[in-house]
Structures are given as structure tokens and as C-alpha cells.
Enzyme design. Structure first.
Site, mmCIF file in Angstrom:
data_model
loop_
_atom_site.group_PDB
_atom_site.id
_atom_site.type_symbol
_atom_site.label_atom_id
_atom_site.label_comp_id
_atom_site.label_asym_id
_atom_site.label_seq_id
_atom_site.Cartn_x
_atom_site.Cartn_y
_atom_site.Cartn_z
ATOM 1 N N ARG A 133 0.803 -1.225 0.000
ATOM 2 C CA ARG A 133 0.000 0.000 0.000
ATOM 3 C C ARG A 133 0.834 1.273 0.000
ATOM 4 O O ARG A 133 0.315 2.338 0.312
ATOM 5 C CB ARG A 133 -0.982 -0.039 1.163
ATOM 6 C CG ARG A 133 -1.940 -1.239 1.080
ATOM 7 C CD ARG A 133 -3.081 -1.183 2.063
ATOM 8 N NE ARG A 133 -4.013 -2.262 1.820
ATOM 9 C CZ ARG A 133 -3.962 -3.472 2.394
ATOM 10 N NH1 ARG A 133 -3.022 -3.740 3.286
ATOM 11 N NH2 ARG A 133 -4.848 -4.406 2.095
ATOM 12 N N GLY A 194 -3.964 -11.075 11.216
ATOM 13 C CA GLY A 194 -5.086 -11.304 12.130
ATOM 14 C C GLY A 194 -5.654 -12.704 12.039
ATOM 15 O O GLY A 194 -6.322 -13.170 12.970
ATOM 16 N N GLU A 195 -5.389 -13.387 10.931
ATOM 17 C CA GLU A 195 -5.909 -14.746 10.751
ATOM 18 C C GLU A 195 -4.807 -15.781 10.937
ATOM 19 O O GLU A 195 -4.985 -16.959 10.621
ATOM 20 C CB GLU A 195 -6.542 -14.885 9.348
ATOM 21 C CG GLU A 195 -7.964 -14.348 9.268
ATOM 22 C CD GLU A 195 -8.047 -12.851 9.553
ATOM 23 O OE1 GLU A 195 -7.411 -12.077 8.811
ATOM 24 O OE2 GLU A 195 -8.717 -12.467 10.521
ATOM 25 N N TRP A 243 -2.552 -2.893 9.702
ATOM 26 C CA TRP A 243 -2.217 -3.026 8.276
ATOM 27 C C TRP A 243 -2.646 -1.837 7.424
ATOM 28 O O TRP A 243 -2.662 -1.931 6.197
ATOM 29 C CB TRP A 243 -2.727 -4.358 7.705
ATOM 30 C CG TRP A 243 -4.120 -4.797 8.011
ATOM 31 C CD1 TRP A 243 -4.547 -5.451 9.132
ATOM 32 C CD2 TRP A 243 -5.261 -4.696 7.148
ATOM 33 N NE1 TRP A 243 -5.892 -5.753 9.036
ATOM 34 C CE2 TRP A 243 -6.351 -5.299 7.826
ATOM 35 C CE3 TRP A 243 -5.483 -4.160 5.885
ATOM 36 C CZ2 TRP A 243 -7.634 -5.372 7.275
ATOM 37 C CZ3 TRP A 243 -6.757 -4.246 5.343
ATOM 38 C CH2 TRP A 243 -7.808 -4.836 6.029
ATOM 39 N N ASP A 303 -15.031 -10.673 12.543
ATOM 40 C CA ASP A 303 -13.874 -10.319 11.718
ATOM 41 C C ASP A 303 -13.933 -8.864 11.284
ATOM 42 O O ASP A 303 -13.555 -8.514 10.168
ATOM 43 C CB ASP A 303 -13.771 -11.228 10.482
ATOM 44 C CG ASP A 303 -12.521 -10.932 9.657
ATOM 45 O OD1 ASP A 303 -11.490 -10.592 10.246
ATOM 46 O OD2 ASP A 303 -12.584 -11.021 8.406
ATOM 47 N N ASP A 305 -12.181 -5.973 11.409
ATOM 48 C CA ASP A 305 -11.011 -5.117 11.598
ATOM 49 C C ASP A 305 -11.462 -3.655 11.578
ATOM 50 O O ASP A 305 -12.290 -3.282 10.760
ATOM 51 C CB ASP A 305 -10.028 -5.287 10.440
ATOM 52 C CG ASP A 305 -9.465 -6.684 10.319
ATOM 53 O OD1 ASP A 305 -8.294 -6.866 10.634
ATOM 54 O OD2 ASP A 305 -10.213 -7.577 9.877
ATOM 55 N N ARG A 330 -15.975 -0.738 9.984
ATOM 56 C CA ARG A 330 -16.378 -1.977 9.319
ATOM 57 C C ARG A 330 -17.695 -2.493 9.916
ATOM 58 O O ARG A 330 -18.439 -3.217 9.267
ATOM 59 C CB ARG A 330 -15.255 -3.014 9.489
ATOM 60 C CG ARG A 330 -15.342 -4.186 8.550
ATOM 61 C CD ARG A 330 -13.954 -4.675 8.205
ATOM 62 N NE ARG A 330 -13.909 -6.096 7.903
ATOM 63 C CZ ARG A 330 -12.821 -6.737 7.493
ATOM 64 N NH1 ARG A 330 -11.697 -6.067 7.338
ATOM 65 N NH2 ARG A 330 -12.832 -8.030 7.240
#
Length: 578
Positions: A133, A194-195, A243, A303, A305, A330
Site C-alpha cells: 500500500r 489477524g488470521e 495493516w 472479523d 477489523d 467496518r
């Protein structure tokens, strides 16, 4: 070759020819003063300014003449997958990053390649999100963080590697996709995962030497403030990944970062709020000390984030002047916080997409109360919830225009998800740590409960007036939206994000589409604007992939057909026709 496989410094680069250097001109060092008050002609950092606005004051291209916008030049990166980085520009030099751990320097006016850096990646490394990014500029260097968890400093004029530091352990599936944040002699980064059971952190490195200055973890250990929100040693693999680039307030010396979901997804093994996951945290840039936080999703099960850093906007809210920190979550709510006095205090929250999970929000503390029926977990079977796993807004950033006073939000509405009964999971280094079958996640997208057919619209670009808390206009797409936004002094908003490969310009005041152009692939890159020799340019990367492509697969499964979006990255730069 063996050394390469260990993932340490190897690069391919070309020295900058003298003739090219003469054409571009000298490189102006990027100072703290320039980052604090960036000149309109350049785009020096991820969102243009420390406050995270995604705003260019340039006004040569306006709502009156944007119809004359045409391609100035294009540059094929030679890479596939998601191209999400902004074209960063400093007095004629443009820097973009691509999947495959590349940094490309271009002449901003012509697109001529000046140099290219490619970090060799370990061949056996698993890339969950093959994207990058962007870069940070500071002094005479360019900084990039890589998917194998390294931070690299490059000479801005030549691309020569100055130093390289290992930040995390890629064998534990720690990886970095964000653009670093540069301030006060430090380069700050965080880790994805995160996973995969990371313990999230923000780490700062000396800009000159690369020596680590501090590291602050985003899951609290026993004995630390918030440590009692994790049972046992669950904090060690508790997620809270970082992230997306943080925002920064130079007046208070606080950097604001959004944190990811807790791990694993099922909540039964981690009773408690799980601080500081699903939050905005504020860190002292000198020391890394955590000064304050606000948590959006205590004990998250969806989930969600909340990794987008808040936009720092000094404005009026319902007649009162407030130094706000604004975040489109989110979880489907637009959060307005007060950052005055260095504390994050709840001001208000507005639902901006359909939501069946939040029952209420405490008007004093901002703490949400969730509806248990829509919280996935052990013994519940299939659980339906809205917004979906990808949320009302994923990582792609909002934009704020001080001339219109409006906040622009790229949103996804009318989309929900379903998760099945959790499966047993135990942390194992180098493996996924989710708690649900990956196939169930990738096929978990759903329409609203009871809907017999697809919604007529999904993706949206919304404009909000923070002074009133009212939505001013909304542009709706028939498909979902994965498009970062740019707004300008010419009363314009730019964004892509749809599977038709279009890049569009909206009237910032009314939301009317004024211009659009097809690109080679879908646009999930962050748009920017800059000026060279008196001409304003709009720049963006086209290159579909990563989670946009995965979400497209989920939508296609519900619709019963396959959408093909061409692969391949291209830097697209536009200017007015003469």
C-alpha cells in the site's frame, strides 16, 4: 541462492542515468515541516497529509472542466494482483509500489521509469495478501515495508538500498502491506496477520540507521492496562494486527492507528473485551506509549477489523467546536470522537449501512450493545449478520474536503454474511488461526435475511456533513465498491472500486458523476493529485485482486455466474486536454 531464500537483503536496481536526472531535476528532501504543511503541488504521504484527509488543494481541474480530463500517460507495472498503493510525488519524482515487493520510481510528468527496486522473497513463503500500500518519504530516502516483514530504506534518487531491517517473522505468517508513517525521525510500521495468530504491534525505527526505537503491542499482557480483558495467555496470539497507515497530530505528538480483529474468530476461548483489538489507539511518537484508545467492537465475533486510522478534523459538531477523530467502521457505523485533551471521547455514531448486530450505543461512553442472535459462536449453528465480513467499509480510505466541509465514505450496503458452527482450533506457527473453515468464509456472503433476490444496489459513495450528522448525498452502484477516495479543491471526488474497471469523478457538492474512464483492470488503488510545470494531474493505479476479487467470488456465487476482471497493474495519470 540459499541466502535469498532466507529473505534477507538482495535487490535489483539500476543507477539513475545522468540525462534522466537532469530531466527530473534535483530531489528535494522531505522534512518534518513539509510533512506537517505539505505543499499542494506534491503528494508526500499516504493520504496527502498527516490528518488522513485524502485531499488535494489543487483546483485547476474543476467540476466545470473535468469532462476534458484525458490520459496523460500510462505505465504497466508488469505485475498482477491487487495494486493498492498511491502514487507518491515529490517535485517531479513519483514512487509506486506493486505486489511482488517492488518500488518503481517514475518521472511524474512523463511516466519514464527512473529506477526499480525488487526485494527477493522467500520462495516457500505463503502470501495471504499479495499487495503493498505504498511508500513513505523522509529526508532523501524512500521507505517500503514488505510482505516478508522487512523495512527497507532506499536512496530516493537511485533506488540503492541504504539499510534493511527484519521487522517480523514471515515463517509465523507475519507480513506487512501498509505504507510506513514517517514523523520526527522515525519510520513506523505494523504487522498484518489477524488470521494467523500474530500479536499485533506498531514498531518505530530510526530513519537514518534503521535501529528499532520502540515497539508497542496491541494486545494487552497481564499486569498491563487492559491485561485483564484476556484470559490466560490468549493475548500472545490475539490478533489486533496493524495493516493501514496511521494518522498523526503534530500538536500533541500522537499517532492514531486502527487495530484489527482478535484471534481466533470464535469468542468462547477469549472472554472479555480483548483490548486493544477493533479499536483506535493513540501512541506517543517519541516513546510508543499508549496514551488513549477507543474500542468499536468489544469481544468481536465478526472479523471486523477497524484498521483504517481516523481522519483528524477540527470542525463543529451540532454547534460545538470539536477536534474530532472520525472513522467509518467496518461495523457499519460512522464514529465521531473527541480527541481534545489527548483523550478519545465518544461524541456520536451514525449507521451508514444496514446493520442487524448492534442493538444500541451508550450515549455517554459509545460502547455498543450487540444482539446475541447475530453473534456467531459455539452451539449456535449458522448465524446470519449484517454488515458482512467485509463490513460497511473495509480498509479503503474515506476523504475529507475542507472547502465543502463534507466527509466522503466508500461503503457497501445491503450485504450480509453467515458463519457456521466454529471448528476446534489451536495456534500453530505458520498456519491459519481462524476457527472456521476457509471455504465457509469465502462462501459466507449473503443477501439480507429473507431477501429472495439480489439487492438493486450494493456499493455506495456517501457524503456526510459532520456539523449536522446528516447524509448529504449518495451515489449507488449495482455492484459492490472497493474504491479509495480522493477529493480536491476543484469541488471533485475521485474513485474507482467497481468491477466495470471505471475510474470516476463526482461533483463533491451534489454527487453527480461528471466524468469516467475505463482502465485496464479494476481500480482499488488510492488516487492522488499533483502538479508539474503548472499542470494538475490525477493519478491512480489500476489492478484488481486480493479481497476485492475474493468478494467478487462471493457475489458471483450468489448470482450464479462468474465476473471476469482483467489482471495486470497500470499506473494511470490524467490531465486536462489543451
Amino acid at each position: 541462492m540459499k541466502g535469498l531464500m532466507k529473505g534477507f537483503a538482495v535487490c535489483a536496481m539500476a543507477a539513475l542515468p545522468a540525462a534522466v536526472l537532469a530531466a527530473v531535476g534535483n530531489y528535494t528532501p522531505v522534512t518534518d515541516a513539509r510533512l506537517k504543511n505539505p505543499e499542494a503541488a506534491n503528494w508526500l504521504q499516504y493520504r496527502g497529509n498527516y490528518a488522513g484527509w485524502g485531499y488535494s488543494a489543487l483546483s485547476q481541474i474543476t467540476d466545470k472542466n473535468v469532462g476534458k480530463l484525458q490520459l496523460a500517460w500510462a505505465f504497466a507495472t508488469g505485475q498482477k494482483e491487487g495494486h493498492q498503493s498511491p502514487p507518491i510525488v515529490n517535485n517531479g519524482y513519483m514512487f509506486v509500489t506493486t505486489p511482488g515487493a517492488q518500488v518503481i520510481a517514475l518521472e511524474a510528468k512523463t511516466g519514464k521509469e527512473l529506477w526499480r527496486y525488487k526485494k527477493e522473497l522467500p520462495g516457500e513463503m505463503l502470501q495471504l495478501h499479495p499487495t503493498n500500500r505504498g511508500v513513505a518519504l523522509y529526508g532523501d530516502k524512500v521507505y517500503v515495508a514488505t510482505v516478508d516483514a522487512h523495512l527497507v530504506a532506499l536512496d530516493a534518487k537511485t533506488g540503492k538500498e541504504v539499510w534493511i531491517k527484519q521487522v517480523g517473522d514471515w515463517k509465523a505468517l507475519q507480513y506487512i502491506t501498509l505504507a510506513p508513517l514517517a514523523a520526527k525521525g522515525k519510520i513506523m510500521v505494523g504487522s498484518s496477520g489477524g488470521e494467523t495468530g500474530v500479536r499485533g504491534y506498531v514498531a518505530a525505527f530510526d530513519a537514518e540507521t534503521g535501529e528499532e526505537a520502540w515497539r508497542t503491542y496491541t494486545t494487552a499482557a497481564p499486569g498491563e492496562p487492559g491485561g485483564d480483558t484476556w484470559p490466560g495467555e490468549t493475548y500472545k496470539n490475539g490478533g489486533g494486527s496493524i495493516w493501514i497507515t496511521g494518522s498523526y497530530d503534530p500538536d500533541t505528538n500522537l499517532a492514531y492507528w486502527g487495530t484489527g480483529n482478535p484471534a481466533p474468530w470464535p469468542t468462547e476461548g477469549r472472554k472479555g473485551d480483548n483490548l486493544y483489538t477493533g479499536s483506535t489507539i493513540a501512541l506517543d511518537v517519541d516513546t510508543g506509549a499508549l496514551k488513549t484508545y477507543f474500542q468499536y467492537n468489544p469481544n468481536d465475533a465478526w472479523d471486523w477489523d477497524e484498521v483504517s486510522a481516523p481522519l483528524l478534523i477540527d470542525t463543529e459538531v451540532k454547534g460545538k467546536k470539536v477536534k474530532t477523530a472520525v472513522h467509518a467502521g467496518r461495523n457499519g457505523y460512522l464514529w465521531v470522537l473527541d480527541r481534545d485533551g489527548q483523550k478519545l471521547k465518544f461524541v456520536d455514531a451514525y449507521p451508514f449501512v444496514n446493520n442487524n448486530t448492534i442493538k444500541s450505543i451508550d450515549p455517554k461512553t459509545g460502547r455498543p450493545t450487540f444482539i446475541d442472535e447475530h453473534r456467531p459462536g459455539l452451539g449456535k449453528g449458522d448465524v446470519h449478520f449484517c454488515p458482512s465480513l467485509w463490513g460497511g467499509k473495509d480498509w479503503f480510505p474515506e476523504a475529507y474536503n475542507p472547502k465543502t466541509g463534507l466527509l466522503y465514505v466508500p461503503a457497501n450496503n445491503n450485504l450480509c454474511a453467515e458463519l457456521p458452527e466454529p471448528e476446534p482450533t489451536k495456534y500453530k506457527k505458520g498456519d491459519l488461526y481462524i476457527g472456521y473453515p476457509i471455504e465457509a468464509i469465502l462462501t459466507g456472503l449473503r443477501w439480507a435475511k429473507g431477501a429472495k433476490e439480489a439487492p438493486k444496489t450494493m456499493g455506495e459513495v456517501q457524503a456526510w456533513d459532520l456539523k449536522t450528522g446528516k447524509q448529504v448525498w449518495t451515489h449507488k452502484y449495482p455492484t459492490f465498491n472497493w474504491g479509495p477516495l480522493l477529493t480536491t479543491g476543484g469541488n471533485l471526488v475521485f474513485g474507482g472500486g467497481t468491477n466495470d474497471r471505471m475510474f470516476r469523478a463526482f461533483n463533491a457538492t451534489s454527487g453527480k458523476v461528471l466524468w469516467e474512464a475505463a482502465t485496464p483492470s479494476g481500480v482499488t488503488g488510492v488516487p492522488t493529485s499533483f502538479e508539474v510545470d503548472g499542470e494538475q494531474y490525477i493519478a491512480v493505479q489500476s489492478g484488481w485482486g486480493v479481497d476485492a476479487q475474493r468478494m467478487q467470488g462471493g457475489v458471483d456465487r450468489l448470482l450464479g455466474y462468474q465476473t471476469v476482471v482483467p489482471q495486470g497493474g497500470t499506473v494511470m495519470v490524467y490531465k486536462l486536454a489543451k
